[in-house]
Design a protein around this motif. Structure first.
Motif, PDB file in Angstrom:
ATOM      1  N   VAL A 385       2.860  69.526  56.616  1.00 19.15           N
ATOM      2  CA  VAL A 385       2.778  70.344  57.822  1.00 19.15           C
ATOM      3  C   VAL A 385       1.334  70.809  57.963  1.00 19.15           C
ATOM      4  CG1 VAL A 385       3.554  72.396  59.061  1.00 19.15           C
ATOM      5  CG2 VAL A 385       5.159  71.139  57.612  1.00 19.15           C
ATOM      6  N   ALA A 386       0.771  70.594  59.143  1.00 17.55           N
ATOM      7  CA  ALA A 386      -0.591  71.045  59.408  1.00 17.55           C
ATOM      8  C   ALA A 386      -0.524  72.278  60.287  1.00 17.55           C
ATOM      9  CB  ALA A 386      -1.388  69.946  60.104  1.00 17.55           C
ATOM     10  N   GLY A 387      -1.085  73.355  59.796  1.00 11.55           N
ATOM     11  CA  GLY A 387      -1.177  74.576  60.588  1.00 11.55           C
ATOM     12  C   GLY A 387      -2.352  74.474  61.532  1.00 11.55           C
ATOM     13  N   GLU A 388      -2.621  75.539  62.247  1.00  7.59           N
ATOM     14  CA  GLU A 388      -3.720  75.523  63.194  1.00  7.59           C
ATOM     15  C   GLU A 388      -5.030  75.251  62.462  1.00  7.59           C
ATOM     16  OE1 GLU A 388      -4.716  78.630  66.660  1.00  7.59           O
ATOM     17  OE2 GLU A 388      -2.603  78.400  66.122  1.00  7.59           O
ATOM     18  N   ASP A 390      -5.763  72.742  60.686  1.00  6.06           N
ATOM     19  CA  ASP A 390      -5.626  71.841  59.538  1.00  6.06           C
ATOM     20  C   ASP A 390      -5.519  70.396  60.013  1.00  6.06           C
ATOM     21  OD1 ASP A 390      -5.515  73.894  57.677  1.00  6.06           O
ATOM     22  OD2 ASP A 390      -3.342  74.122  57.907  1.00  6.06           O
ATOM     23  N   TYR A 400       1.857  75.487  51.970  1.00  3.63           N
ATOM     24  CA  TYR A 400       1.771  75.939  53.347  1.00  3.63           C
ATOM     25  C   TYR A 400       3.185  76.081  53.901  1.00  3.63           C
ATOM     26  CZ  TYR A 400       0.809  76.393  58.266  1.00  3.63           C
ATOM     27  OH  TYR A 400       0.773  76.878  59.542  1.00  3.63           O
ATOM     28  N   ASP A 403       4.281  77.646  60.364  1.00  5.77           N
ATOM     29  CA  ASP A 403       4.638  76.703  61.412  1.00  5.77           C
ATOM     30  C   ASP A 403       3.485  75.714  61.615  1.00  5.77           C
ATOM     31  OD1 ASP A 403       6.185  75.542  63.289  1.00  5.77           O
ATOM     32  OD2 ASP A 403       6.265  77.261  64.644  1.00  5.77           O
ATOM     33  N   GLY A 404       3.752  74.641  62.352  1.00  3.56           N
ATOM     34  CA  GLY A 404       2.687  73.673  62.609  1.00  3.56           C
ATOM     35  C   GLY A 404       3.290  72.360  63.049  1.00  3.56           C
ATOM     36  N   VAL A 405       2.515  71.286  62.887  1.00  2.03           N
ATOM     37  CA  VAL A 405       3.033  69.966  63.253  1.00  2.03           C
ATOM     38  C   VAL A 405       3.118  69.091  62.009  1.00  2.03           C
ATOM     39  CG1 VAL A 405       2.188  70.022  65.624  1.00  2.03           C
ATOM     40  CG2 VAL A 405       0.711  69.125  63.803  1.00  2.03           C
ATOM     41  N   GLY A 416       6.851  69.255  66.014  1.00  6.23           N
ATOM     42  CA  GLY A 416       6.831  70.624  65.498  1.00  6.23           C
ATOM     43  C   GLY A 416       7.876  70.767  64.400  1.00  6.23           C
TER      44      GLY A 416
END
Length: 829
Positions: A385-388, A390, A400, A403-405, A416
């Motif tokens: 998961v990549a956060g803002e 990342d 981590y 939330d993220g994508v 998401g």
RNA sequence: GCCUGGGUGGCGAAACUGGUAGACGCGCCAGACUCAAAAUCUGGUUUGGGCAACCAAGUGUGGGUUCGAUUCCCACCCCAGGCACCA
């Protein structure tokens, strides 16, 4: 006796007199016929006490008085209030006390109940003594056993061997709810795990209903939240990881679409199916059944050693979150169904057999515990998961969890978290490898106890027929009087030593059989007592249908929050079961529940070891029950508790004396003074609004203020001014109110003859209001105005105030804010 | 860590929907009654300054919104209770 002496307030005499009269006249009791025909029923319930040898403590008195005030208030407003009390007298507490004192509980309990009854009468509770309940009375537990049989027949009671909580000091198993942070709630001993066959009620089948109904019952927020937490719903998915057969060495990656659920699979529950691509290893609980078959020969020894170690460690220390992660590789692999990669299977004690499936998919990139474990063991960590800010390859210094994508997740990259959960689960579902799943923390209710002092579980064990219900017409299965009732460490009840009792014949085949020797949990006794109260006149049924329909569910229940997840949860469950089985027609037993606060003394918790416990008997002797009651309710809001200060009782003591004096010296046939009357109507309004909301402290304060106005300057009050006060104080000081009511010339009991006073909105309004005058929000004066005075007039008067004028001098008024009857604010620049 | 409550004078506590902070009570101080004490009654009592009028500060901390905040918003601290290697 001189008339002067007759006019002195003597609480002791007044209270003795009215307690006697209430009893003689049956003021507070209903007959069965009255219960059947009551026109305006109001069921006012309080948590029945365990009758200890020490007697009622202040905490009990506080709770009971709070509930009694509620009941008496509703009675004065014209409701038919049923206010029963009883005794929750089975259980380890009494049994341990009996053991310590060398008395038999069958001898101990009756004398304790007699003492409690005396105290409950002395505090002036409005109890219906014709409808009490004693859980140790065979006439009561006959129906507790009946209740067990209803669940048994419905398949909701089952005997199973499962890991259970064993208290080595109480020498019995405990329900999960009775284990507080790994310790026995009664004796604080560290709880052990044992495998013994026990009776369980399948409360977990009701988890969702128990949770859903919380939304629409009127309960204290703290209690509702406690139940929500306890039920512990979490949404996620069940996923399956096929075990790779004979997996010595690296079996290599395969096309994920060829992965199927054939053969052994490790099933896991996860709330994060979206992170599946980051699952780089699996962890089984050391007790997991697949451990044996997965472990390779080379790892046998290490795994066995770890399992032995884990079995030795008690649950308390095992569940310490800050403990360092330990674990052992089994040598086996399973396949990650997302990418076809082989992933190692470990065992570790941070995975609990009791929760979920006893196995987890470990995603070190997305879970703190897994990250810690992977770091310690040198296992691969992948970001999924990549956060803002990342990227897919941004290194992870810690898990981590935000939330993220999704990244590094094949076809799901870019989704998401929420969408990813659904998409990944659906994709696996096509191959039978996963589906959405709701999991609960709630466990089944273990009701067996290996003790003596409880109702025997009404089951007979037969070699041919298995566990057979005792026929209902043979209930109760009476608890025999045995002298040696000491528990032992064998895992069976002392009743198992009484062959003459347990040897019986099977109700099914007449062959030789053996009675169940465990007794049931005390919380089963208390899970339905409120259903029994109004029907105690019936010996042939647990409940009278007509009476139950009229009086239940309970209108108001006031009690301690220590039962938020014990008694209150069990009662709701049992009630739901009885509804489903057609015995009652409502699902929730308590329409309204309020948790009262706790009483401290001089800021400290009261406890025997501190030696700061208040003895209610002594206070009642010294000041009278009315003063004690009024003071308890005056200390603070009922729901917040209060701090008992010994000197503080002087306030209510003096207040009741002054009220008495005002009433006995009041002039009859005189009109009320206009100002006093206005104050009176305000007071009535306040009390009428605050008492049902349990704002007793402010209602009493309002009455004190009113009495101060009535007596201002030593004036002689009129009867018309004080009579409503007598009615309003009646819930708090019932004996005093009765006596004064009688002296005012009324025949009947105040609770039968008086109406709660009504207020007149017109008389609540003031003739003159005091309006605050501010300059830039700072108070500079007050002006007296007729209500509803317009702004122009108010402003003129305000400007004429000397101090206001001074602050307005040389300043430009830019704005004027006028709140009629309240405030005038000049904004100057 | 998460979820509930809560934090206001010397003390227990009040405060409607954002509108005079501290009602009511305890304690304390002064006075009346009393030879005296207790009880009772009357008055005073947030803090600092001032003889006073009055002024300033003040509801856990720091910000914000507003004419005006104990009350609403943001961040944080402390106390009580519940849950917690919960996947």
């Amino acid at each position: 006796m001189s008339s002067e002496a007759e006019n002195q307030y003597a609480p002791g005499e007044v209270e003795a007199k009215w307690q006697r009269l209430w009893e003689e006249r049956g003021t507070n009791s209903f007959t069965a016929d009255e219960l059947r025909s009551a026109q305006s029923p109001y069921y006012n319930l309080m948590m029945f006490p365990y009758p200890s040898a020490e007697g009622l403590h202040v905490g009990n008195m506080y709770a009971f008085t709070g509930a009694d005030v509620h009941g008496r208030f509703h009675r004065l407003t014209g409701r038919d209030v049923f206010e029963p009390i009883g005794f929750d007298a089975f259980g380890i507490h009494s049994e341990n006390f009996a053991l310590k004192q060398g008395v038999h509980p069958m001898d101990l309990i009756p004398s304790n109940i007699a003492n409690f009854t005396r105290q409950l009468k002395a505090i002036g509770g409005m109890y219906d003594w014709d409808h009490t309940v004693d859980t140790t009375d065979p006439a009561y537990y006959k129906w507790t056993q009946w209740l067990f049989l209803q669940l048994f027949k419905a398949g909701l009671a089952e005997r199973k061997e499962a890991p259970v909580n064993w208290c080595p000091s109480c020498m019995t198993v405990l329900a999960n709810e009775q284990v507080i942070q790994g310790l026995c709630e009664r004796c604080d001993s560290a709880v052990e795990q044992r495998h013994i066959a026990q009776w369980f009620f399948r409360i977990t089948e009701y988890a969702q209903r128990l949770l859903d109904n919380l939304e629409h019952i009127d309960w204290s927020e703290s209690t509702r939240k406690a139940q929500q937490n306890w039920i512990g719903r979490s949404e996620g998915a069940t996923l399956r990881f096929p075990v790779i057969e004979g997996g010595n060495g690296d079996p290599g990656t395969v096309d994920p679409l060829t992965v199927t659920a054939d053969g052994d699979v490790i099933e896991v529950f996860t709330t994060r199916p979206d992170t599946l691509f980051g699952a780089t290893f699996m962890v089984l609980s050391p007790e997991h059944p697949l451990v044996a078959s997965i472990t390779t020969d080379a790892q046998q020894a290490a795994v066995a050693a770890y399992q032995a170690q884990a079995a030795k460690t008690d649950l308390v220390s095992r569940q310490k979150a800050d403990k360092e992660k330990t674990g052992v590789f089994t040598g086996g692999y399973c396949r990650n169904p997302a990418n076809g990669a082989p992933i190692p299977v470990w065992i570790a004690d941070y995975v609990l057999m009791e929760y979920g499936t006893g196995a987890i998919m470990a995603v070190p990139g997305g879970d703190e515990r897994d990250f810690e474990f992977a770091t310690a063991m040198g296992i691969e960590i992948v970001r999924v998961v990549a956060g803002e800010g990342d990227g897919a390859d941004t290194p992870l210094a810690e898990a981590y969890t935000g939330d993220g994508v999704l990244v590094n997740s094949g076809p799901f990259d870019g989704l998401g978290v929420a969408d990813g959960k659904r998409a990944v689960t659906a994709w696996l579902g096509e191959r039978g490898l996963g589906e959405l799943k709701v999991n609960y923390r709630l466990r089944d209710w273990c009701i067996s106890r290996q003790r003596y002092w409880g109702p025997p579980i009404p089951i007979v064990h037969c070699d041919a027929c298995g566990a057979v219900a005792v026929p209902e017409d043979q209930l109760p299965v009476e608890l025999p009087r045995v002298d040696d009732f000491k528990p032992d460490d064998t895992g069976v009840s002392p009743l198992a030593r009484v062959a003459s009792w347990y040897e019986t014949t099977c109700p099914g085949c007449d062959g030789p059989a053996r009675r169940e020797t465990d007794v049931s949990d005390t919380f089963l006794d208390s899970s339905w007592y409120f259903l029994r109260y109004p029907s105690t006149d019936r010996n042939d049924a647990p409940m009278d249908d007509g009476i139950t329909a009229r009086w239940l569910p309970v209108d108001s229940y006031i009690g301690g929050n220590e039962h938020a997840v014990l008694h209150l949860m069990y009662s709701r469950f049992i009630n739901m079961v009885l509804k489903d089985l057609g015995h009652i027609d409502f699902e929730e037993p308590f329409v309204k529940f309020r948790a009262h606060g706790l009483i401290t003394r001089n800021g400290a918790k009261m406890s025997k070891s501190r030696g700061n416990v208040i003895t209610p008997d002594a206070i009642i002797d010294q000041y009278g029950a009315d003063t004690f009651r009024t003071y308890l309710m005056f200390m603070g809001p009922l729901e917040e508790g209060g701090d008992y200060r010994d000197e503080g009782i002087q306030g209510p003591f003096g207040f009741l004396h002054r009220l008495w004096d005002a009433v006995v010296t009041a002039k009859p046939d005189t009109a009320a003074d206009e100002d006093v009357e206005r104050k009176l109507h305000k007071t009535i309004k306040q009390a009428t609004e605050q008492i049902p909301e349990l704002g007793y402290n402010t209602a009493i304060a309002a009455m004190m203020e009113c009495l101060n106005a009535v007596r201002a300057g030593g004036r002689q009050p009129a009867v018309a001014e004080v009579e409503p006060l007598v009615v309003m104080i009646a819930p708090f000081a019932p004996h005093l109110a009765e006596e004064l009511w009688e002296r005012l010339g009324h025949g009947k009991s105040i609770f039968a003859g008086a109406n709660w006073p009504a207020y007149d909105e017109a008389k609540v309004r003031d003739e003159v209001v005091s309006v605050a005058v501010q300059v830039n929000g700072k108070l500079r004066g007050t002006i007296s105005l007729a209500p509803g005075t317009d702004q122009a007039e108010a402003e003129a008067l305000a400007r004429a105030e000397e101090n206001v004028a001074r602050h307005l001098d040389n300043a430009e008024v830019r704005r004027v804010i006028y709140v009629p009857n309240r405030l005038l604010n000049f904004v100057v620049g």
